[in-house]
Design an enzyme around this catalytic site. Structure first.
Site, PDB file in Angstrom:
ATOM      1  N   GLY A   1       9.606  -3.377  -9.974  1.00  0.00           N
ATOM      2  CA  GLY A   1       9.851  -1.952 -10.118  1.00  0.00           C
ATOM      3  C   GLY A   1       9.585  -1.200  -8.822  1.00  0.00           C
ATOM      4  O   GLY A   1       9.259  -1.797  -7.793  1.00  0.00           O
TER       5      GLY A   1
ATOM      6  N   ASP B   1       5.703  -5.758  -8.055  1.00  0.00           N
ATOM      7  CA  ASP B   1       6.547  -6.368  -9.079  1.00  0.00           C
ATOM      8  C   ASP B   1       7.987  -5.916  -8.826  1.00  0.00           C
ATOM      9  O   ASP B   1       8.319  -5.478  -7.730  1.00  0.00           O
ATOM     10  CB  ASP B   1       6.049  -6.026 -10.494  1.00  0.00           C
ATOM     11  CG  ASP B   1       6.089  -4.530 -10.793  1.00  0.00           C
ATOM     12  OD1 ASP B   1       6.680  -3.760 -10.001  1.00  0.00           O
ATOM     13  OD2 ASP B   1       5.547  -4.122 -11.833  1.00  0.00           O
TER      14      ASP B   1
ATOM     15  N   ASP C   1       7.122   0.763  -7.038  1.00  0.00           N
ATOM     16  CA  ASP C   1       5.707   1.113  -6.982  1.00  0.00           C
ATOM     17  C   ASP C   1       5.056   1.070  -8.361  1.00  0.00           C
ATOM     18  O   ASP C   1       4.250   1.934  -8.724  1.00  0.00           O
ATOM     19  CB  ASP C   1       5.514   2.511  -6.346  1.00  0.00           C
ATOM     20  CG  ASP C   1       6.039   2.576  -4.922  1.00  0.00           C
ATOM     21  OD1 ASP C   1       6.024   1.541  -4.230  1.00  0.00           O
ATOM     22  OD2 ASP C   1       6.485   3.669  -4.503  1.00  0.00           O
TER      23      ASP C   1
ATOM     24  N   THR D   1       0.856  -1.179   0.000  1.00  0.00           N
ATOM     25  CA  THR D   1       0.000   0.000   0.000  1.00  0.00           C
ATOM     26  C   THR D   1       0.893   1.230   0.000  1.00  0.00           C
ATOM     27  O   THR D   1       1.900   1.287   0.709  1.00  0.00           O
ATOM     28  CB  THR D   1      -0.969  -0.016   1.204  1.00  0.00           C
ATOM     29  OG1 THR D   1      -1.813   1.134   1.152  1.00  0.00           O
ATOM     30  CG2 THR D   1      -0.241  -0.099   2.527  1.00  0.00           C
ATOM     31  N   HIS D   2       0.530   2.193  -0.855  1.00  0.00           N
ATOM     32  CA  HIS D   2       1.383   3.373  -1.067  1.00  0.00           C
ATOM     33  C   HIS D   2       0.552   4.636  -0.911  1.00  0.00           C
ATOM     34  O   HIS D   2      -0.613   4.682  -1.319  1.00  0.00           O
ATOM     35  CB  HIS D   2       1.998   3.316  -2.469  1.00  0.00           C
ATOM     36  CG  HIS D   2       2.904   4.472  -2.757  1.00  0.00           C
ATOM     37  ND1 HIS D   2       4.117   4.644  -2.147  1.00  0.00           N
ATOM     38  CD2 HIS D   2       2.746   5.543  -3.578  1.00  0.00           C
ATOM     39  CE1 HIS D   2       4.684   5.758  -2.575  1.00  0.00           C
ATOM     40  NE2 HIS D   2       3.873   6.306  -3.456  1.00  0.00           N
TER      41      HIS D   2
END
Length: 205
Positions: free
Chosen positions: A146, A144, A148, A111-112
């Site tokens: 990367g 994944d 975010d 969660t960002h």
């Protein structure tokens, strides 16, 4: 009754998202249980929350391993030992490596505190405020390799008010972020989900 989904939660700090998940899991109808909590530092205050709830904990510090890949392997093994259905990064401030991502592909969520793909990284609310956007928010996504960049599961918008400072905006985003995490994760474990390229669909296949 359906067996609850097994969650391993990874943290680096105080564990406010963890606390929200632990409360949600007290309801048998929620559909999940936190079976372990891991941290990258022994000082993470959320470890005490887990221990108070009777949840097993572990710590894997990057600095004790000669190579980052060794830490990644150790973390993978620790998490895998608890046989999770989902792994949740709840304020976990370390990027995992290829082995971890391969082991938990499609099952590692983060969660960002921004509306991705805007403002990735650790300064989302600050950058949103400086840019002058009218809507900030939070994103739940599948991790994944990367920064975010994974497939988005859910997003919630938080208006940026004219008199907002960083503290006020960050706190409102945190509240929305916690609510989204608990609500969406509950739907996922009860209804199922599918990752189809960049799209994540909730519900049965």
């Amino acid at each position: 009754m359906t067996t609850p989904a097994r969650l391993v939660v990874l943290i680096s700090g105080g564990g406010s998202n963890l606390a929200a998940l632990l409360r949600a899991c007290e309801d048998p109808g929620y559909g999940a249980e936190v079976v372990a909590v891991g941290a990258d530092r022994p000082s993470a205050a959320g470890l005490a929350l887990a221990e108070a709830a009777g949840v097993p904990t572990f710590v894997e510090r990057v600095g004790v391993y000669p190579e980052r890949t060794d830490w990644d392997a150790a973390l993978t093994d620790q998490v895998a030992a608890h046989e999770p259905d989902l792994v949740i990064a709840a304020g976990f401030l370390k990027l995992v490596g290829p082995r971890f991502l391969a082991e938990f592909s499609g099952r590692y969520l983060n969660t960002h505190n921004s509306l991705l793909p805007a403002f990735p990284g650790i300064h989302g609310p600050k950058e949103a405020l400086e840019y002058g956007v009218k809507l900030a928010g939070a994103t739940l996504f599948v991790v994944d390799d990367g920064m975010d960049t994974g497939a988005i599961i859910a997003q919630v918008a938080v208006p940026v008010l004219d008199d907002d400072d960083l503290e006020a905006l960050t706190e409102r985003i945190k509240v929305a972020e916690r609510e989204q995490l608990v609500h969406t994760l509950g739907r996922m474990v009860r209804e199922g989900w599918q990752v189809q390229g960049r799209r994540v669909r909730l519900g049965p296949a």
